[in-house]
Motif scaffolding. Structure first.
Motif, PDB file in Angstrom:
ATOM      1  N   HIS A  59       0.790 -11.189 -30.307  1.00  0.00           N
ATOM      2  CA  HIS A  59       0.651 -12.219 -31.342  1.00  0.00           C
ATOM      3  C   HIS A  59       0.765 -13.617 -30.757  1.00  0.00           C
ATOM      4  O   HIS A  59       0.400 -14.590 -31.402  1.00  0.00           O
ATOM      5  CB  HIS A  59       1.719 -12.015 -32.424  1.00  0.00           C
ATOM      6  N   LYS A  71      -5.934 -11.220 -35.554  1.00  0.00           N
ATOM      7  CA  LYS A  71      -5.046 -10.727 -36.615  1.00  0.00           C
ATOM      8  C   LYS A  71      -5.530  -9.411 -37.216  1.00  0.00           C
ATOM      9  O   LYS A  71      -4.726  -8.583 -37.623  1.00  0.00           O
ATOM     10  CB  LYS A  71      -4.908 -11.775 -37.716  1.00  0.00           C
ATOM     11  N   PHE A  78      -1.588  -9.441 -41.666  1.00  0.00           N
ATOM     12  CA  PHE A  78      -0.645 -10.553 -41.816  1.00  0.00           C
ATOM     13  C   PHE A  78       0.521 -10.469 -40.838  1.00  0.00           C
ATOM     14  O   PHE A  78       1.351 -11.360 -40.771  1.00  0.00           O
ATOM     15  CB  PHE A  78      -0.115 -10.608 -43.255  1.00  0.00           C
ATOM     16  N   ILE A  79       0.592  -9.384 -40.068  1.00  0.00           N
ATOM     17  CA  ILE A  79       1.678  -9.206 -39.097  1.00  0.00           C
ATOM     18  C   ILE A  79       1.720 -10.340 -38.078  1.00  0.00           C
ATOM     19  O   ILE A  79       2.768 -10.914 -37.810  1.00  0.00           O
ATOM     20  CB  ILE A  79       1.508  -7.865 -38.347  1.00  0.00           C
ATOM     21  N   GLU A  81       0.656 -13.428 -38.111  1.00  0.00           N
ATOM     22  CA  GLU A  81       1.146 -14.686 -38.660  1.00  0.00           C
ATOM     23  C   GLU A  81       2.656 -14.626 -38.911  1.00  0.00           C
ATOM     24  O   GLU A  81       3.381 -15.563 -38.607  1.00  0.00           O
ATOM     25  CB  GLU A  81       0.403 -15.002 -39.957  1.00  0.00           C
ATOM     26  N   GLU A  82       3.107 -13.501 -39.436  1.00  0.00           N
ATOM     27  CA  GLU A  82       4.537 -13.347 -39.724  1.00  0.00           C
ATOM     28  C   GLU A  82       5.370 -13.472 -38.465  1.00  0.00           C
ATOM     29  O   GLU A  82       6.394 -14.154 -38.451  1.00  0.00           O
ATOM     30  CB  GLU A  82       4.789 -11.976 -40.362  1.00  0.00           C
ATOM     31  N   LEU A  83       4.934 -12.804 -37.412  1.00  0.00           N
ATOM     32  CA  LEU A  83       5.672 -12.833 -36.153  1.00  0.00           C
ATOM     33  C   LEU A  83       5.759 -14.255 -35.606  1.00  0.00           C
ATOM     34  O   LEU A  83       6.805 -14.680 -35.113  1.00  0.00           O
ATOM     35  CB  LEU A  83       5.000 -11.912 -35.130  1.00  0.00           C
ATOM     36  N   GLU A  85       5.467 -17.121 -37.304  1.00  0.00           N
ATOM     37  CA  GLU A  85       6.316 -17.929 -38.195  1.00  0.00           C
ATOM     38  C   GLU A  85       7.786 -17.651 -37.913  1.00  0.00           C
ATOM     39  O   GLU A  85       8.620 -18.552 -37.923  1.00  0.00           O
ATOM     40  CB  GLU A  85       5.995 -17.592 -39.659  1.00  0.00           C
ATOM     41  N   LYS A  86       8.060 -16.380 -37.629  1.00  0.00           N
ATOM     42  CA  LYS A  86       9.443 -15.979 -37.363  1.00  0.00           C
ATOM     43  C   LYS A  86       9.974 -16.634 -36.097  1.00  0.00           C
ATOM     44  O   LYS A  86      11.180 -16.810 -35.929  1.00  0.00           O
ATOM     45  CB  LYS A  86       9.502 -14.452 -37.230  1.00  0.00           C
ATOM     46  N   LYS A  90       4.305 -22.576 -36.929  1.00  0.00           N
ATOM     47  CA  LYS A  90       3.711 -22.640 -38.260  1.00  0.00           C
ATOM     48  C   LYS A  90       2.232 -22.331 -38.214  1.00  0.00           C
ATOM     49  O   LYS A  90       1.509 -22.809 -37.336  1.00  0.00           O
ATOM     50  CB  LYS A  90       3.942 -24.029 -38.863  1.00  0.00           C
TER      51      LYS A  90
END
Length: 112
Positions: A59, A71, A78-79, A81-83, A85-86, A90
DNA sequence: TGGGTGACCATAG
DNA sequence: ACTATGGCCACCC
């Protein structure tokens, strides 16, 4: 058969060196590995990264514009993007905000 | 042997 | 911001 496995291994190794909260591009990795093989092959390697035993933070690899073009190759779209963001990166419209701020260039960071 | 396809890139308009 | 090209190279018909 054996040839590309070496290339894949090198790609995975570089990707694993990407610090948390940073990101790089397919082209940067290809260039770092000698550019003899195109950046398309880095994407191909990422395609195989799921079957690796070692964790490969795929990612953190995006295209040169910071877009999350890979992605759709994750378990769910959506994984990725989530990773990110975590990790404090952004993402807006499948694109990293202030990409150059998070950009990690193996040529410079690994200083070779 | 050859064409089509990519988680790409650089350049041009 | 967009499309179009050419290059790239492993893979799959």
């Amino acid at each position: 058969m054996q040839k590309h496995e070496d290339f894949f291994h090198n790609v995975f190794e570089v990707v694993r060196l990407i610090p948390k909260g940073r990101a790089t591009s397919y082209g940067a990795i290809a260039k770092y590995l000698g550019s003899a093989r195109s950046s398309r092959m880095v994407g191909w390697a990422m395609n195989a990264s799921h079957s690796q035993k070692q964790y490969v933070p795929a990612h953190r690899v995006v295209n040169r514009n910071g877009e999350l073009t890979g992605k759709n190759h994750f378990p769910t779209p959506f994984i990725m993007e989530e990773l990110l963001e975590k990790e404090g990166i952004k993402v807006l419209n499948d694109k990293i905000v202030n990409f150059n701020k998070f950009y990690w260039d193996p040529m410079k960071e690994l200083e070779l």
